[in-house]
Scaffold this motif. Structure first.
Motif, PDB file in Angstrom:
ATOM      1  N   ASP A 287       0.807  -1.221   0.000  1.00  0.00           N
ATOM      2  CA  ASP A 287       0.000   0.000   0.000  1.00  0.00           C
ATOM      3  C   ASP A 287       0.840   1.271   0.000  1.00  0.00           C
ATOM      4  O   ASP A 287       0.333   2.356   0.218  1.00  0.00           O
ATOM      5  CB  ASP A 287      -0.941  -0.003   1.206  1.00  0.00           C
ATOM      6  CG  ASP A 287      -0.176  -0.034   2.534  1.00  0.00           C
ATOM      7  OD1 ASP A 287       1.020  -0.375   2.508  1.00  0.00           O
ATOM      8  OD2 ASP A 287      -0.785   0.279   3.568  1.00  0.00           O
ATOM      9  N   ARG A 288       2.161   1.123  -0.221  1.00  0.00           N
ATOM     10  CA  ARG A 288       3.050   2.281  -0.242  1.00  0.00           C
ATOM     11  C   ARG A 288       4.281   1.934  -1.070  1.00  0.00           C
ATOM     12  O   ARG A 288       4.529   0.771  -1.357  1.00  0.00           O
ATOM     13  CB  ARG A 288       3.454   2.663   1.175  1.00  0.00           C
ATOM     14  CG  ARG A 288       4.399   1.668   1.830  1.00  0.00           C
ATOM     15  CD  ARG A 288       4.334   1.702   3.328  1.00  0.00           C
ATOM     16  NE  ARG A 288       3.111   1.073   3.809  1.00  0.00           N
ATOM     17  CZ  ARG A 288       2.815   0.918   5.086  1.00  0.00           C
ATOM     18  NH1 ARG A 288       3.654   1.363   6.000  1.00  0.00           N
ATOM     19  NH2 ARG A 288       1.691   0.335   5.444  1.00  0.00           N
ATOM     20  N   VAL A 289       5.040   2.963  -1.436  1.00  0.00           N
ATOM     21  CA  VAL A 289       6.278   2.729  -2.170  1.00  0.00           C
ATOM     22  C   VAL A 289       7.371   2.335  -1.184  1.00  0.00           C
ATOM     23  O   VAL A 289       7.640   3.047  -0.222  1.00  0.00           O
ATOM     24  CB  VAL A 289       6.707   3.991  -2.949  1.00  0.00           C
ATOM     25  CG1 VAL A 289       8.069   3.781  -3.605  1.00  0.00           C
ATOM     26  CG2 VAL A 289       5.661   4.348  -3.992  1.00  0.00           C
ATOM     27  N   ILE A 290       7.989   1.183  -1.397  1.00  0.00           N
ATOM     28  CA  ILE A 290       9.117   0.740  -0.579  1.00  0.00           C
ATOM     29  C   ILE A 290      10.386   0.992  -1.386  1.00  0.00           C
ATOM     30  O   ILE A 290      10.572   0.446  -2.464  1.00  0.00           O
ATOM     31  CB  ILE A 290       8.988  -0.764  -0.227  1.00  0.00           C
ATOM     32  CG1 ILE A 290       7.701  -1.014   0.563  1.00  0.00           C
ATOM     33  CG2 ILE A 290      10.210  -1.227   0.552  1.00  0.00           C
ATOM     34  CD1 ILE A 290       7.656  -0.348   1.911  1.00  0.00           C
ATOM     35  N   VAL A 403      13.404  12.288 -11.084  1.00  0.00           N
ATOM     36  CA  VAL A 403      13.108  13.081  -9.882  1.00  0.00           C
ATOM     37  C   VAL A 403      11.618  13.427  -9.839  1.00  0.00           C
ATOM     38  O   VAL A 403      10.974  13.321  -8.782  1.00  0.00           O
ATOM     39  CB  VAL A 403      13.964  14.361  -9.852  1.00  0.00           C
ATOM     40  CG1 VAL A 403      13.493  15.301  -8.739  1.00  0.00           C
ATOM     41  CG2 VAL A 403      15.433  14.010  -9.661  1.00  0.00           C
ATOM     42  N   GLU A 404      11.050  13.826 -10.986  1.00  0.00           N
ATOM     43  CA  GLU A 404       9.616  14.135 -11.031  1.00  0.00           C
ATOM     44  C   GLU A 404       8.785  12.921 -10.629  1.00  0.00           C
ATOM     45  O   GLU A 404       7.834  13.035  -9.847  1.00  0.00           O
ATOM     46  CB  GLU A 404       9.219  14.587 -12.443  1.00  0.00           C
ATOM     47  CG  GLU A 404       9.725  15.965 -12.821  1.00  0.00           C
ATOM     48  CD  GLU A 404       9.300  16.331 -14.254  1.00  0.00           C
ATOM     49  OE1 GLU A 404       8.301  15.767 -14.738  1.00  0.00           O
ATOM     50  OE2 GLU A 404       9.995  17.151 -14.866  1.00  0.00           O
ATOM     51  N   GLU A 405       9.123  11.766 -11.154  1.00  0.00           N
ATOM     52  CA  GLU A 405       8.379  10.546 -10.835  1.00  0.00           C
ATOM     53  C   GLU A 405       8.538  10.181  -9.359  1.00  0.00           C
ATOM     54  O   GLU A 405       7.591   9.761  -8.699  1.00  0.00           O
ATOM     55  CB  GLU A 405       8.869   9.396 -11.719  1.00  0.00           C
ATOM     56  CG  GLU A 405       8.543   9.596 -13.200  1.00  0.00           C
ATOM     57  CD  GLU A 405       9.292   8.615 -14.093  1.00  0.00           C
ATOM     58  OE1 GLU A 405      10.122   7.835 -13.558  1.00  0.00           O
ATOM     59  OE2 GLU A 405       9.067   8.642 -15.318  1.00  0.00           O
ATOM     60  N   HIS A 406       9.748  10.365  -8.855  1.00  0.00           N
ATOM     61  CA  HIS A 406      10.032  10.069  -7.445  1.00  0.00           C
ATOM     62  C   HIS A 406       9.214  10.965  -6.527  1.00  0.00           C
ATOM     63  O   HIS A 406       8.629  10.498  -5.537  1.00  0.00           O
ATOM     64  CB  HIS A 406      11.535  10.254  -7.202  1.00  0.00           C
ATOM     65  CG  HIS A 406      11.927  10.368  -5.763  1.00  0.00           C
ATOM     66  ND1 HIS A 406      11.845   9.311  -4.876  1.00  0.00           N
ATOM     67  CD2 HIS A 406      12.414  11.423  -5.046  1.00  0.00           C
ATOM     68  CE1 HIS A 406      12.260   9.697  -3.688  1.00  0.00           C
ATOM     69  NE2 HIS A 406      12.621  10.971  -3.763  1.00  0.00           N
ATOM     70  N   LEU A 410       6.012  10.780  -2.869  1.00  0.00           N
ATOM     71  CA  LEU A 410       6.276  11.286  -1.523  1.00  0.00           C
ATOM     72  C   LEU A 410       5.028  11.866  -0.883  1.00  0.00           C
ATOM     73  O   LEU A 410       4.225  12.512  -1.563  1.00  0.00           O
ATOM     74  CB  LEU A 410       7.371  12.351  -1.560  1.00  0.00           C
ATOM     75  CG  LEU A 410       8.716  11.929  -2.151  1.00  0.00           C
ATOM     76  CD1 LEU A 410       9.680  13.108  -2.156  1.00  0.00           C
ATOM     77  CD2 LEU A 410       9.314  10.774  -1.376  1.00  0.00           C
ATOM     78  N   THR A 411       4.872  11.650   0.395  1.00  0.00           N
ATOM     79  CA  THR A 411       3.767  12.221   1.160  1.00  0.00           C
ATOM     80  C   THR A 411       4.337  13.220   2.155  1.00  0.00           C
ATOM     81  O   THR A 411       5.253  12.882   2.907  1.00  0.00           O
ATOM     82  CB  THR A 411       3.018  11.117   1.933  1.00  0.00           C
ATOM     83  OG1 THR A 411       2.578  10.134   1.002  1.00  0.00           O
ATOM     84  CG2 THR A 411       1.835  11.687   2.690  1.00  0.00           C
ATOM     85  N   PRO A 412       3.827  14.442   2.189  1.00  0.00           N
ATOM     86  CA  PRO A 412       4.350  15.436   3.141  1.00  0.00           C
ATOM     87  C   PRO A 412       4.179  14.965   4.586  1.00  0.00           C
ATOM     88  O   PRO A 412       3.168  14.348   4.938  1.00  0.00           O
ATOM     89  CB  PRO A 412       3.490  16.684   2.871  1.00  0.00           C
ATOM     90  CG  PRO A 412       2.944  16.472   1.491  1.00  0.00           C
ATOM     91  CD  PRO A 412       2.769  14.995   1.335  1.00  0.00           C
ATOM     92  N   VAL A 413       5.163  15.249   5.403  1.00  0.00           N
ATOM     93  CA  VAL A 413       5.109  14.908   6.830  1.00  0.00           C
ATOM     94  C   VAL A 413       5.478  16.153   7.631  1.00  0.00           C
ATOM     95  O   VAL A 413       6.072  17.088   7.093  1.00  0.00           O
ATOM     96  CB  VAL A 413       6.082  13.757   7.183  1.00  0.00           C
ATOM     97  CG1 VAL A 413       5.690  12.482   6.473  1.00  0.00           C
ATOM     98  CG2 VAL A 413       7.520  14.133   6.844  1.00  0.00           C
TER      99      VAL A 413
END
Length: 447
Positions: A287-290, A403-406, A410-413
């Motif tokens: 359920d997330r990018v590892i 970098v754009e794809e990466h 990302l989720t802000p924290v």
């Protein structure tokens, strides 16, 4: 060992950041990090430049109060007592506000815990590592009949370089070398020996590595205390330079992996998680990018290259550099979007600041990025340009797209390194006694 992730969120006993709240069943070690203050003999390490500034402002306030007081008593000028008293009280409160954070670091930060209980505050550095190793050996002996995961994070090769008398002067590379030799002896004599003695050698996967390269700014006089990074540029805390992120890894698993094999592929410490999950027969979350990749195919030789095509190198929350292993050509490119400003300029380190910053005026931004071919230039001495490298624009565009794809993953924290999150909060302070009298010893506080 050293957890370095903190303990509490809202109250002294919520333990939200504690290892037992993040999947571990047992913990013995220090929840914070190791600092010079823990030993108390070297210069303060925690926010030293900030402490110097605070002390300067405190002295200015003291000078102002004394000037007003002398002027009042000698009738040089007229000033109300109320103003002098008010300024003195404000100065005292200002001093208390910052000194309570930094003046008692040994008592607030240098503590040992077993599970949720504090066993030493402050800890006895001379005995800490051997106590940690005894706990590790005991853990192995208790769990030898079933699968176990043991994570040991030693305090060695980290300032203030606590070394027992037996190893002082053993190395030809000063105190740091002595510390490395003692760590080597401890890992072999304590951890590997108990694995062999309990008949676990062929069934135990062991991975030994460091979390970063040598700390170039760590000095005592002319003696370098933070290690040496060979041909690689930069060091600890610099985001992207190879000297700060390229470290060796040593793996032992006699029944599965042949001895003496050397693998020249770059991997990440984030690979440990999927590797351990793989070994345990589990599956990583879907359920997330590892970001990690299991190391087992690479170690077993079923694949020849690391699973990382791109690796993203951060300084704090700021992306400083990106590595691209171009599979079809075998070339390894590195693009730097930001680099620290060295002080002095040609020193290769931030001696003026004590540690390189991740943003602000201590960083130089590069557009287009600095590009290096690590296959030909591992020391990152010769940045490429469109004039010297025909593929310059192609490579920088491809890395930019990665970098754009990466960033989409990302989720802000919440900002962990904000000023508010870095000031001392009495209500979160772990304490083994009645606050603020937080002193205890292992012998008097057995869990």
């Amino acid at each position: 060992g050293k957890w370095h992730m903190g303990v509490n969120c809202e109250s002294r006993c919520d333990h939200c950041h504690h290892p037992l709240n993040h999947g571990f069943d047992y913990f013995y070690g220090m929840p914070f990090t190791l600092l010079n203050e823990c030993q108390g003999t070297d210069d303060p390490e925690l926010a030293k430049s900030l402490q110097d500034a605070y002390w300067l402002y405190t002295q200015m306030i003291i000078l102002a109060v004394l000037t007003l007081l002398i002027g009042k008593l000698t009738n040089l000028f007229s000033v109300k007592w109320k103003i002098i008293i008010c300024l003195a009280i404000c100065g005292l409160l200002y001093f208390i506000s910052w000194f309570s954070s930094y003046g008692f670091t040994k008592y607030w930060n240098c503590i040992l815990m077993r599970n949720h209980d504090i066993t030493e505050q402050p800890m006895n550095l001379e005995k800490t590592t051997s106590n940690m190793l005894k706990e590790a050996v005991s853990f192995i002996e208790r769990n030898k009949h079933r699968p176990f995961l043991l994570f040991v994070s030693l305090l060695h090769v980290h300032t203030p370089l606590i070394t027992t008398e037996k190893f002082l002067g053993r190395s030809s590379h000063g105190l740091y070398g002595d510390n490395v030799e003692e760590m080597d002896w401890m890992v072999g004599k304590w951890l590997l020996d108990v694995i062999d003695r309990e008949g676990l050698k062929n069934t135990t996967f062991i991975y030994f590595a460091s979390d970063h390269g040598g700390s170039l700014e760590a000095h005592r006089g002319n003696a370098q205390l933070g290690g040496w990074n060979g041909i690689y540029k930069g060091g600890k805390g610099m985001g992207g330079w190879e000297g700060g992120i390229r470290v060796p890894g040593i793996v032992r698993w006699p029944a599965v992996l042949p001895a003496g094999t050397v693998i020249n592929e770059l991997t990440s410490l984030m690979d440990i998680f999927p590797t351990v999950v793989h070994l345990a027969g589990g599956a990583v979350p879907q359920d997330r990018v590892i970001d990690g990749r299991t190391l087992l195919p690479l170690l077993r030789g079923t694949v020849q290259h690391s699973g990382h095509e791109f690796m993203f190198h951060y300084c704090g929350v700021f992306l400083h550099a990106v590595r691209w292993h171009q599979k079809d050509s075998g070339t390894i490119w590195k693009a730097h979007y930001a680099t620290p400003v060295f002080q002095p300029e040609a020193s290769g380190a931030c001696f003026g600041r004590g540690i390189c910053p991740c943003f602000g005026d201590g960083v130089t931004h590069h557009d287009p990025p600095l590009l290096f071919d690590l296959s030909q230039d591992p020391s990152e001495a010769n940045p490429l340009s469109a004039d010297t490298e025909p593929l310059f624009h192609t490579v920088t565009r491809r890395i930019g797209k990665a970098v754009e794809e990466h960033r989409k993953t990302l989720t802000p924290v919440p900002q962990q390194l904000s000023p508010y999150n870095n000031i001392w909060k009495p209500w979160l302070q772990p304490c083994c006694g009645t606050f603020p009298f937080c002193w205890c010893e292992e012998e008097n506080n057995k869990a």
